[in-house]
Design an enzyme around this catalytic site. Structure first.
Site, PDB file in Angstrom:
ATOM      1  N   LYS A 171       0.014   8.315 -23.234  1.00 63.10           N
ATOM      2  CA  LYS A 171       0.409   8.755 -24.576  1.00 63.10           C
ATOM      3  C   LYS A 171       1.900   8.465 -24.756  1.00 63.10           C
ATOM      4  O   LYS A 171       2.261   7.315 -24.924  1.00 63.10           O
ATOM      5  CB  LYS A 171       0.104  10.240 -24.761  1.00 63.10           C
ATOM      6  CG  LYS A 171      -1.171  10.747 -24.071  1.00 63.10           C
ATOM      7  CD  LYS A 171      -2.470  10.384 -24.751  1.00 63.10           C
ATOM      8  CE  LYS A 171      -3.717  10.715 -23.954  1.00 63.10           C
ATOM      9  NZ  LYS A 171      -3.989  12.078 -23.601  1.00 63.10           N
ATOM     10  N   TYR A 189       0.838  -1.203   0.000  1.00 62.33           N
ATOM     11  CA  TYR A 189       0.000   0.000   0.000  1.00 62.33           C
ATOM     12  C   TYR A 189       0.871   1.251   0.000  1.00 62.33           C
ATOM     13  O   TYR A 189       0.595   2.221  -0.694  1.00 62.33           O
ATOM     14  CB  TYR A 189      -0.929   0.020   1.220  1.00 62.33           C
ATOM     15  CG  TYR A 189      -1.941   1.138   1.117  1.00 62.33           C
ATOM     16  CD1 TYR A 189      -3.158   0.916   0.466  1.00 62.33           C
ATOM     17  CD2 TYR A 189      -1.668   2.420   1.602  1.00 62.33           C
ATOM     18  CE1 TYR A 189      -4.081   1.938   0.322  1.00 62.33           C
ATOM     19  CE2 TYR A 189      -2.586   3.446   1.460  1.00 62.33           C
ATOM     20  CZ  TYR A 189      -3.792   3.202   0.824  1.00 62.33           C
ATOM     21  OH  TYR A 189      -4.696   4.209   0.670  1.00 62.33           O
ATOM     22  N   PHE A 220     -18.567  15.364 -26.063  1.00 58.94           N
ATOM     23  CA  PHE A 220     -18.146  14.551 -27.216  1.00 58.94           C
ATOM     24  C   PHE A 220     -18.045  13.067 -26.892  1.00 58.94           C
ATOM     25  O   PHE A 220     -18.181  12.230 -27.769  1.00 58.94           O
ATOM     26  CB  PHE A 220     -16.803  15.058 -27.775  1.00 58.94           C
ATOM     27  CG  PHE A 220     -15.671  15.011 -26.788  1.00 58.94           C
ATOM     28  CD1 PHE A 220     -15.478  16.033 -25.879  1.00 58.94           C
ATOM     29  CD2 PHE A 220     -14.794  13.935 -26.771  1.00 58.94           C
ATOM     30  CE1 PHE A 220     -14.439  15.994 -24.960  1.00 58.94           C
ATOM     31  CE2 PHE A 220     -13.743  13.885 -25.859  1.00 58.94           C
ATOM     32  CZ  PHE A 220     -13.575  14.917 -24.945  1.00 58.94           C
ATOM     33  N   ARG A 232     -12.884  16.321 -33.599  1.00 55.11           N
ATOM     34  CA  ARG A 232     -12.278  17.386 -32.795  1.00 55.11           C
ATOM     35  C   ARG A 232     -12.750  18.701 -33.410  1.00 55.11           C
ATOM     36  O   ARG A 232     -12.045  19.316 -34.208  1.00 55.11           O
ATOM     37  CB  ARG A 232     -10.749  17.296 -32.795  1.00 55.11           C
ATOM     38  CG  ARG A 232     -10.171  16.366 -31.747  1.00 55.11           C
ATOM     39  CD  ARG A 232     -10.502  16.821 -30.352  1.00 55.11           C
ATOM     40  NE  ARG A 232      -9.920  15.988 -29.293  1.00 55.11           N
ATOM     41  CZ  ARG A 232     -10.590  15.592 -28.205  1.00 55.11           C
ATOM     42  NH1 ARG A 232     -11.859  15.887 -28.059  1.00 55.11           N
ATOM     43  NH2 ARG A 232     -10.006  14.901 -27.256  1.00 55.11           N
ATOM     44  N   ASP A 292       1.803  20.814 -19.703  1.00 53.52           N
ATOM     45  CA  ASP A 292       1.085  19.585 -20.052  1.00 53.52           C
ATOM     46  C   ASP A 292       2.050  18.792 -20.926  1.00 53.52           C
ATOM     47  O   ASP A 292       2.198  19.054 -22.120  1.00 53.52           O
ATOM     48  CB  ASP A 292      -0.213  19.911 -20.798  1.00 53.52           C
ATOM     49  CG  ASP A 292      -1.009  18.644 -21.123  1.00 53.52           C
ATOM     50  OD1 ASP A 292      -0.405  17.558 -21.134  1.00 53.52           O
ATOM     51  OD2 ASP A 292      -2.218  18.754 -21.383  1.00 53.52           O
ATOM     52  N   PHE A 320      -7.148  22.175 -23.855  1.00 53.85           N
ATOM     53  CA  PHE A 320      -7.419  20.755 -23.993  1.00 53.85           C
ATOM     54  C   PHE A 320      -8.664  20.467 -23.157  1.00 53.85           C
ATOM     55  O   PHE A 320      -8.860  21.072 -22.103  1.00 53.85           O
ATOM     56  CB  PHE A 320      -6.244  19.868 -23.558  1.00 53.85           C
ATOM     57  CG  PHE A 320      -6.561  18.418 -23.813  1.00 53.85           C
ATOM     58  CD1 PHE A 320      -6.551  17.926 -25.106  1.00 53.85           C
ATOM     59  CD2 PHE A 320      -6.949  17.577 -22.786  1.00 53.85           C
ATOM     60  CE1 PHE A 320      -6.921  16.615 -25.368  1.00 53.85           C
ATOM     61  CE2 PHE A 320      -7.320  16.266 -23.037  1.00 53.85           C
ATOM     62  CZ  PHE A 320      -7.304  15.773 -24.334  1.00 53.85           C
ATOM     63  N   THR A 321      -9.494  19.527 -23.639  1.00 59.37           N
ATOM     64  CA  THR A 321     -10.814  19.301 -23.045  1.00 59.37           C
ATOM     65  C   THR A 321     -10.784  19.132 -21.521  1.00 59.37           C
ATOM     66  O   THR A 321     -11.385  19.924 -20.796  1.00 59.37           O
ATOM     67  CB  THR A 321     -11.456  18.066 -23.691  1.00 59.37           C
ATOM     68  OG1 THR A 321     -10.543  16.972 -23.601  1.00 59.37           O
ATOM     69  CG2 THR A 321     -11.778  18.324 -25.160  1.00 59.37           C
TER      70      THR A 321
HETATM   71  C1  LIG Z   1      -5.034  12.849 -22.925  1.00 55.43           C
HETATM   72  C2  LIG Z   1      -4.635  14.205 -22.568  1.00 55.43           C
HETATM   73  C3  LIG Z   1      -4.882  14.734 -21.288  1.00 55.43           C
HETATM   74  C4  LIG Z   1      -5.694  13.995 -20.240  1.00 55.43           C
HETATM   75  O1  LIG Z   1      -5.112  12.829 -19.865  1.00 55.43           O
HETATM   76  P1  LIG Z   1      -5.952  11.524 -19.445  1.00 55.43           P
HETATM   77  O2  LIG Z   1      -4.873  10.528 -19.153  1.00 55.43           O
HETATM   78  O3  LIG Z   1      -6.794  11.140 -20.616  1.00 55.43           O
HETATM   79  O4  LIG Z   1      -6.749  11.865 -18.256  1.00 55.43           O
HETATM   80  C5  LIG Z   1      -4.416  16.000 -21.010  1.00 55.43           C
HETATM   81  N1  LIG Z   1      -3.765  16.730 -21.927  1.00 55.43           N
HETATM   82  C6  LIG Z   1      -3.528  16.270 -23.170  1.00 55.43           C
HETATM   83  C7  LIG Z   1      -2.805  17.122 -24.151  1.00 55.43           C
HETATM   84  C8  LIG Z   1      -3.966  15.000 -23.531  1.00 55.43           C
HETATM   85  O5  LIG Z   1      -3.744  14.565 -24.777  1.00 55.43           O
END
Ligand SMILES: *Cc1c(COP(=O)(O)O)cnc(C)c1O
Length: 462
Positions: free
Chosen positions: A263, A77, A454, A387, A220, A129-130
């Protein structure tokens, strides 16, 4: 990279040891599946998809070493050995002093937004970003786009369309005062602009200005390695530097970062929040226990953290990134050759079709990108995503749609998953749809969720 290899193709620096079989579907099956999914590719079942270009998020193929790492998960843990491996990888390759794991990127966004943003604050950034913007708004902030204007023009060939317009930031500081701006939200390889990079020169200017005003930069860093590759290709003085060293230099110009490790970092789940400031780290370590888990696991299993530590190491390798971006460019060049309107320059993680130019007979309120993604699926079982106006959502004050300049269909390429022949099939299918584009009619939205619509919105043919 030695001189001889420069002339060779981008061929993958790995070979395949295990395969996953794909299902082929008929036109009739796809038509039924699409209607069932309300013309939203997010609502299709994966078993009905042939080549999945929905997203590059969590869809990478892990290496044998990463899978081996999964077997040495220390599922304690607290204080798992894998946490320390991950922390060491973040410090070594990114240079941030402190790291807190989170279940994925938005977990980190939630925590940093809650800590740093106060009601009424302004959060400037190089295109929204969303999930990032939503967390900033839920924390009481207002996102303001300060990306250069070229980024909103799909045909502008600026080499660094992810750059910040420094004057726009200066004028925000003048209007609101630096105290109202807790940080600038800077993405590398800007997703919503089509995977477009920011230059080191621009980042340095931004660093100088923010230091002068005591404003932080939160990075980011979801696709930082891809951004570094473009700097190596396009920016003076970086041709002979390694992706590793460029990545570290980028991070050194920022104060902290949110990472979706799904990613660049080659894992199926995971993320983190990183920073250099000890007080901020202490606060975040406390907040993470409310939303994610203890600060040494943040919603992840030990094995996930191990796979991430190894994935980070593999992700900053020059040969890996060269093949990754090379494959995206291969598909992009095929489409350009066929005169399909796509965002140029070709981005790092996918190809973005300009739906406004593909379907000029449709109004933006008929959801051209949404319907184009549906038509591509119908043609070949290739899954892409919207998008454009659907992703952009609504203005929280006026309730009207945001009308983004870019109305795009994203063909996102998973890392180390598909072959060149798959890319050929994708290109053939899009050409087919392009030839029949005049017959494509728009959509009506029949269900609209409140947040990030979306993902779950439903449509029917109008
Ligand atoms: C995917 C993404 C996020 C969010 O990450 P999650 O792992 O999906 O929560 C934030 N910023 C960018 C540029 C992304 O492509």
């Amino acid at each position: 990279m030695d001189r001889k290899r420069k002339k060779r193709s981008w061929a993958e620096p790995y070979k395949i040891k295990m395969v996953e079989l794909l299902k082929m579907t008929s036109y009739e099956e796809r038509k039924k599946a699409l209607e069932h999914a309300g013309y939203n590719t997010f609502l299709l079942r994966s078993r009905d998809v042939y080549i999945d270009l929905l997203t590059d998020s969590g869809t990478s193929a892990m290496s044998d070493r990463q899978w081996a790492g999964m077997m040495v998960g220390d599922e304690a843990y607290a204080g798992s050995e894998n946490f320390y491996h991950l922390e060491a990888a973040v410090q070594k390759y990114y240079g941030y002093r402190y790291m807190i794991p989170t279940h994925q990127g938005r977990g980190a966004e939630n925590i940093i937004s809650k800590i740093m943003i106060k009601q009424g604050d302004i959060v400037p950034g190089n295109m929204y970003f969303t999930t990032t913007r939503l967390h900033q708004e839920l924390a009481g902030g207002t996102f303001v786009d300060i990306i250069i204007d070229e980024a909103h023009d799909s045909q502008n060939t600026h080499p660094f369309k992810g750059n910040v317009n420094i004057e726009k930031l200066e004028s925000l500081i003048k209007i609101y005062g630096a105290k109202k701006i807790p940080y600038v939200s800077v993405a590398t390889s800007v997703n919503m602009a089509g995977g477009q990079p920011i230059s080191m020169e621009n980042l340095r200017e931004l660093r100088a200005l923010t230091l002068k005003h005591g404003i932080k930069i939160i990075h980011d860093m979801t696709r930082v390695a891809e951004n570094a590759w473009f700097i190596k290709q396009r920016e003076k003085g970086y041709q002979n530097k390694s992706v590793k060293s460029i990545v570290k230099e980028i991070c050194s110009l920022t104060d902290g970062a949110t990472m979706s490790a799904k990613k660049d970092a080659l894992v199926n789940i995971g993320g983190f929040l990183a920073m250099n400031d000890k007080a901020l780290y202490d606060e975040a370590s406390n907040m993470v226990v409310v939303y994610e888990g203890l600060h040494t696991y943040g919603g992840l299993a030990g094995r996930d953290m191990e796979a991430m530590a190894i994935g980070i190491t593999e992700s900053v390798d020059d040969d890996h990134i060269r093949a990754r971006v090379g494959q995206v460019e291969y598909l992009g060049n095929k489409l350009l050759h066929a005169k399909i309107p796509i965002v140029i320059p070709i981005g790092g993680h996918g190809i973005f079709i300009d739906a406004k130019r593909f379907l000029p007979h449709l109004k933006q309120t008929q959801f051209p990108a949404q319907v184009l993604a549906a038509e591509i699926y119908l043609d070949s079982g290739v899954r892409t995503m919207e998008r454009g106006i659907v992703s952009a959502g609504r203005n929280k004050d006026t309730g009207d749609h945001y009308y983004p300049e870019l109305e795009l269909v994203r063909l996102t390429i998973s890392r180390r998953v598909y072959t060149q022949a798959h890319m050929d099939v994708v290109a053939e299918s899009i050409q087919e749809v392009f030839q029949n584009r005049k017959k494509i009619r728009g959509l009506k939205m029949t269900y609209e969720p409140k947040y990030l619509r979306f993902f779950q919105a439903r449509f029917k043919k109008s």
